[in-house]
Design a protein around this motif. Structure first.
Motif, PDB file in Angstrom:
ATOM      1  N   GLN A  78     -16.612  43.529  44.443  1.00  0.00           N
ATOM      2  CA  GLN A  78     -16.483  43.347  45.888  1.00  0.00           C
ATOM      3  C   GLN A  78     -16.309  44.665  46.626  1.00  0.00           C
ATOM      4  N   GLN A  79     -16.022  45.724  45.917  1.00  0.00           N
ATOM      5  CA  GLN A  79     -15.776  47.027  46.524  1.00  0.00           C
ATOM      6  C   GLN A  79     -17.050  47.879  46.513  1.00  0.00           C
ATOM      7  N   PRO A  80     -17.321  48.613  47.637  1.00  0.00           N
ATOM      8  CA  PRO A  80     -18.453  49.556  47.623  1.00  0.00           C
ATOM      9  C   PRO A  80     -18.200  50.606  46.543  1.00  0.00           C
ATOM     10  N   LEU A  81     -19.280  51.070  45.914  1.00  0.00           N
ATOM     11  CA  LEU A  81     -19.148  52.051  44.846  1.00  0.00           C
ATOM     12  C   LEU A  81     -20.258  53.095  44.949  1.00  0.00           C
ATOM     13  N   THR A  82     -19.867  54.364  44.974  1.00  0.00           N
ATOM     14  CA  THR A  82     -20.825  55.462  45.008  1.00  0.00           C
ATOM     15  C   THR A  82     -20.638  56.317  43.765  1.00  0.00           C
ATOM     16  N   VAL A  83     -21.744  56.627  43.074  1.00  0.00           N
ATOM     17  CA  VAL A  83     -21.688  57.439  41.860  1.00  0.00           C
ATOM     18  C   VAL A  83     -22.723  58.553  41.948  1.00  0.00           C
ATOM     19  N   ASN A  84     -22.314  59.784  41.672  1.00  0.00           N
ATOM     20  CA  ASN A  84     -23.216  60.931  41.648  1.00  0.00           C
ATOM     21  C   ASN A  84     -23.137  61.631  40.299  1.00  0.00           C
ATOM     22  N   TRP A  85     -24.289  61.882  39.686  1.00  0.00           N
ATOM     23  CA  TRP A  85     -24.374  62.718  38.499  1.00  0.00           C
ATOM     24  C   TRP A  85     -24.979  64.058  38.906  1.00  0.00           C
ATOM     25  N   TYR A  90     -24.563  76.359  32.645  1.00  0.00           N
ATOM     26  CA  TYR A  90     -23.327  76.604  31.913  1.00  0.00           C
ATOM     27  C   TYR A  90     -22.689  77.935  32.309  1.00  0.00           C
ATOM     28  N   ALA A  91     -21.361  77.885  32.582  1.00  0.00           N
ATOM     29  CA  ALA A  91     -20.551  79.071  32.864  1.00  0.00           C
ATOM     30  C   ALA A  91     -21.116  79.903  34.011  1.00  0.00           C
ATOM     31  N   SER A  92     -21.624  79.256  35.074  1.00  0.00           N
ATOM     32  CA  SER A  92     -22.157  79.985  36.224  1.00  0.00           C
ATOM     33  C   SER A  92     -21.463  79.515  37.499  1.00  0.00           C
ATOM     34  N   THR A  93     -21.715  80.218  38.595  1.00  0.00           N
ATOM     35  CA  THR A  93     -21.135  79.862  39.896  1.00  0.00           C
ATOM     36  C   THR A  93     -22.188  79.220  40.799  1.00  0.00           C
ATOM     37  N   SER A  94     -23.355  78.906  40.255  1.00  0.00           N
ATOM     38  CA  SER A  94     -24.412  78.284  41.053  1.00  0.00           C
ATOM     39  C   SER A  94     -24.007  76.880  41.487  1.00  0.00           C
ATOM     40  N   GLU A  95     -24.629  76.402  42.553  1.00  0.00           N
ATOM     41  CA  GLU A  95     -24.334  75.064  43.050  1.00  0.00           C
ATOM     42  C   GLU A  95     -24.893  74.021  42.082  1.00  0.00           C
ATOM     43  N   PRO A  96     -24.181  72.915  41.894  1.00  0.00           N
ATOM     44  CA  PRO A  96     -24.699  71.876  41.001  1.00  0.00           C
ATOM     45  C   PRO A  96     -25.953  71.208  41.580  1.00  0.00           C
ATOM     46  N   ILE A  97     -26.834  70.771  40.692  1.00  0.00           N
ATOM     47  CA  ILE A  97     -28.076  70.104  41.091  1.00  0.00           C
ATOM     48  C   ILE A  97     -27.907  68.599  40.890  1.00  0.00           C
ATOM     49  N   LEU A  98     -28.285  67.819  41.918  1.00  0.00           N
ATOM     50  CA  LEU A  98     -28.165  66.364  41.834  1.00  0.00           C
ATOM     51  C   LEU A  98     -29.145  65.813  40.799  1.00  0.00           C
ATOM     52  N   ILE A  99     -28.635  64.954  39.939  1.00  0.00           N
ATOM     53  CA  ILE A  99     -29.469  64.264  38.954  1.00  0.00           C
ATOM     54  C   ILE A  99     -29.735  62.832  39.411  1.00  0.00           C
ATOM     55  N   PHE A 100     -28.686  62.147  39.859  1.00  0.00           N
ATOM     56  CA  PHE A 100     -28.759  60.720  40.179  1.00  0.00           C
ATOM     57  C   PHE A 100     -27.682  60.370  41.202  1.00  0.00           C
ATOM     58  N   ARG A 101     -28.021  59.434  42.093  1.00  0.00           N
ATOM     59  CA  ARG A 101     -27.050  58.922  43.055  1.00  0.00           C
ATOM     60  C   ARG A 101     -27.196  57.407  43.142  1.00  0.00           C
ATOM     61  N   GLY A 102     -26.072  56.718  43.005  1.00  0.00           N
ATOM     62  CA  GLY A 102     -26.055  55.262  43.123  1.00  0.00           C
ATOM     63  C   GLY A 102     -25.115  54.843  44.233  1.00  0.00           C
ATOM     64  N   GLU A 103     -25.575  53.943  45.152  1.00  0.00           N
ATOM     65  CA  GLU A 103     -24.769  53.507  46.277  1.00  0.00           C
ATOM     66  C   GLU A 103     -24.699  51.988  46.329  1.00  0.00           C
ATOM     67  N   ASN A 104     -23.481  51.489  46.464  1.00  0.00           N
ATOM     68  CA  ASN A 104     -23.210  50.060  46.638  1.00  0.00           C
ATOM     69  C   ASN A 104     -23.859  49.176  45.576  1.00  0.00           C
ATOM     70  N   ARG A 105     -24.102  49.783  44.430  1.00  0.00           N
ATOM     71  CA  ARG A 105     -24.650  49.047  43.278  1.00  0.00           C
ATOM     72  C   ARG A 105     -26.044  48.476  43.529  1.00  0.00           C
ATOM     73  N   THR A 106     -26.665  48.883  44.634  1.00  0.00           N
ATOM     74  CA  THR A 106     -27.993  48.356  44.960  1.00  0.00           C
ATOM     75  C   THR A 106     -29.023  49.453  45.158  1.00  0.00           C
ATOM     76  N   THR A 107     -28.591  50.630  45.616  1.00  0.00           N
ATOM     77  CA  THR A 107     -29.505  51.735  45.886  1.00  0.00           C
ATOM     78  C   THR A 107     -29.326  52.806  44.822  1.00  0.00           C
ATOM     79  N   PHE A 108     -30.409  53.080  44.120  1.00  0.00           N
ATOM     80  CA  PHE A 108     -30.353  54.071  43.047  1.00  0.00           C
ATOM     81  C   PHE A 108     -31.421  55.134  43.285  1.00  0.00           C
ATOM     82  N   THR A 109     -30.998  56.393  43.362  1.00  0.00           N
ATOM     83  CA  THR A 109     -31.923  57.487  43.633  1.00  0.00           C
ATOM     84  C   THR A 109     -31.869  58.513  42.516  1.00  0.00           C
TER      85      THR A 109
END
Length: 410
Positions: A78-85, A90-109
């Protein structure tokens, strides 16, 4: 807690003193402040599931699965859920790169622009990330961050990818000859630990790890040795440890040396009639052994043997036996001869047999080689999480203990 203990001690010594009563009141205020701080910390820990940092490793060409667990409450449908991978080098200061994003258990990018996108697969039921066809470039920091109902969870994985472990070096040696053993592994990510061992025990070695343009990061450990006779048939192994993985490669030595160390066993001053006596020696190639009375010359065609049974005719006599051991080393016949002198005493058949069983071990039991056999098999025997409920319970116990201690002392 140290301040509180000090205040309690002062109050306990003289609670009737006005000055100390004031000090106790001030101490009580400080105790309340400390309890509030403890409560805040525990609640913060309960609302944010932080600190799931895990080191993982995988073999080149294989796959690895990284779970994305959450607290039970975050699984409420019943709760909204957002997940980001995300993925970071390794061992760097670079910005992380998005692999996957899931929103409200219905939208998967899925981020198809990720350079390794073709090897990523996310389970839409539990959000576990599977990385296939691992390469050294797959190494990095992978993070799963989720949010639901104002609460968050974070899982961080530090992935190391390694190739096959290889041991190399010359192991067919003559006594006194030098050799270098090398233990080598290519990797991406965290540097692996490498250790050389002799028969399971660590030995000092040289770190030759390097970073080359041709091979990339390479872990290498070198062991410099000079062959000795007691290294013959001995196993040297190299053990690799990377986070949750270990591997071992092995080398076994074949060291040739001249015959030596002729011994009798059992070695005594008296033997019973019917008792068996053995003679053994060390050497590679395996020595041939001849055990005969010293007063009898060996004749051509005599059977070479490494043991004999004391005959009845020697009863009451002093006997000298000669043990001769031969092998061919560096193309030259080498020979060693030892004598043993003893008295022969009478014994019944039962006594002699019993004595023989008790005192005349087999060559392997005594750790001595005996001539007359073939192959290395006959050489000398080598000796050798925490969930919310426990947090709340812990908080209650700490606060209760602080209250009880202060009331008793002040």
């Amino acid at each position: 807690m140290v301040v509180a203990g000090f205040l309690s001690g002062v109050c306990q010594r003289d609670v009737r003193s006005a000055a100390r009563r004031v000090l106790c009141e001030n101490g009580e205020t400080e105790m309340e402040t400390m309890k509030s701080l403890v409560t805040f910390v525990f609640l913060a820990m309960a609302l944010t599931d932080v600190g799931h940092s895990v080191e993982k490793s995988g073999l080149v060409g294989q796959s690895v699965k990284l779970p994305c667990p959450s607290r039970d409450g975050l699984q409420d449908q019943q709760q909204p859920l957002t997940v980001n991978w995300t993925d970071r080098v390794y061992a760097s200061t670079s910005e992380p790169i998005l692999i996957f994003r899931g929103e409200n258990r219905t939208t998967f990018t899925k981020n198809d622009a990720h350079p390794n996108a073709g090897n990523f697969q996310v389970d839409r039921n539990n959000f576990a990330l599977k990385i296939s066809r691992l390469s050294y470039e797959s190494a990095g920091e992978y993070s799963c961050v989720g949010e639901s109902g104002g609460r968050t969870f974070e899982n961080h994985y530090y992935l190391t990818v390694y190739g096959g472990l290889n041991c190399s070096g010359e192991t067919q040696l003559e006594e006194g000859q030098g050799t270098n053993l090398t233990c080598r592994v290519k990797y991406g990510g965290k540097r692996p630990g490498l250790e050389w061992l002799r028969e399971g025990r660590g030995v000092a070695s040289l770190d030759r790890s390097e970073l080359t343009e041709e091979w990339g990061p390479v872990g290498e450990q070198e062991l410099q040795l000079r062959a000795t006779h007691d290294m013959d048939a001995v196993e040297y192994s190299c053990r690799m440890n990377i986070s949750d993985t270990s591997d071992t490669c092995r080398l076994r030595f074949n060291v040739t040396y001249s015959v030596r160390d002729v011994e009798f066993f059992p070695k005594k001053k008296e033997y019973f009639v019917g008792e068996e006596i053995f003679c053994g020696a060390r050497g590679n190639p395996l020595p041939e052994i001849s055990l005969v009375p010293a007063t009898v010359d060996e004749l051509p065609g005599d059977r070479v043997k490494s043991h004999l049974i004391i005959p009845k005719m020697w009863e009451g006599s002093e006997v000298t036996l000669a043990c001769t051991a031969n092998n061919t080393y560096r193309g030259r016949l080498t020979s060693v001869r030892e004598l043993i002198t003893f008295q022969v005493i009478a014994a019944t058949t039962t006594a002699a047999a019993t004595t023989t069983m008790k005192t005349a071990p087999k060559p392997t039991e005594a750790g001595k080689p005996v001539g007359g056999g073939n192959g290395a098999a006959e050489r000398t025997l080598s000796t050798r999480t925490a969930t919310l409920l426990p947090l709340v319970a812990m908080l209650s116990a700490v606060v209760g203990l602080m209250d009880d201690t202060f009331s008793l002392r002040c």
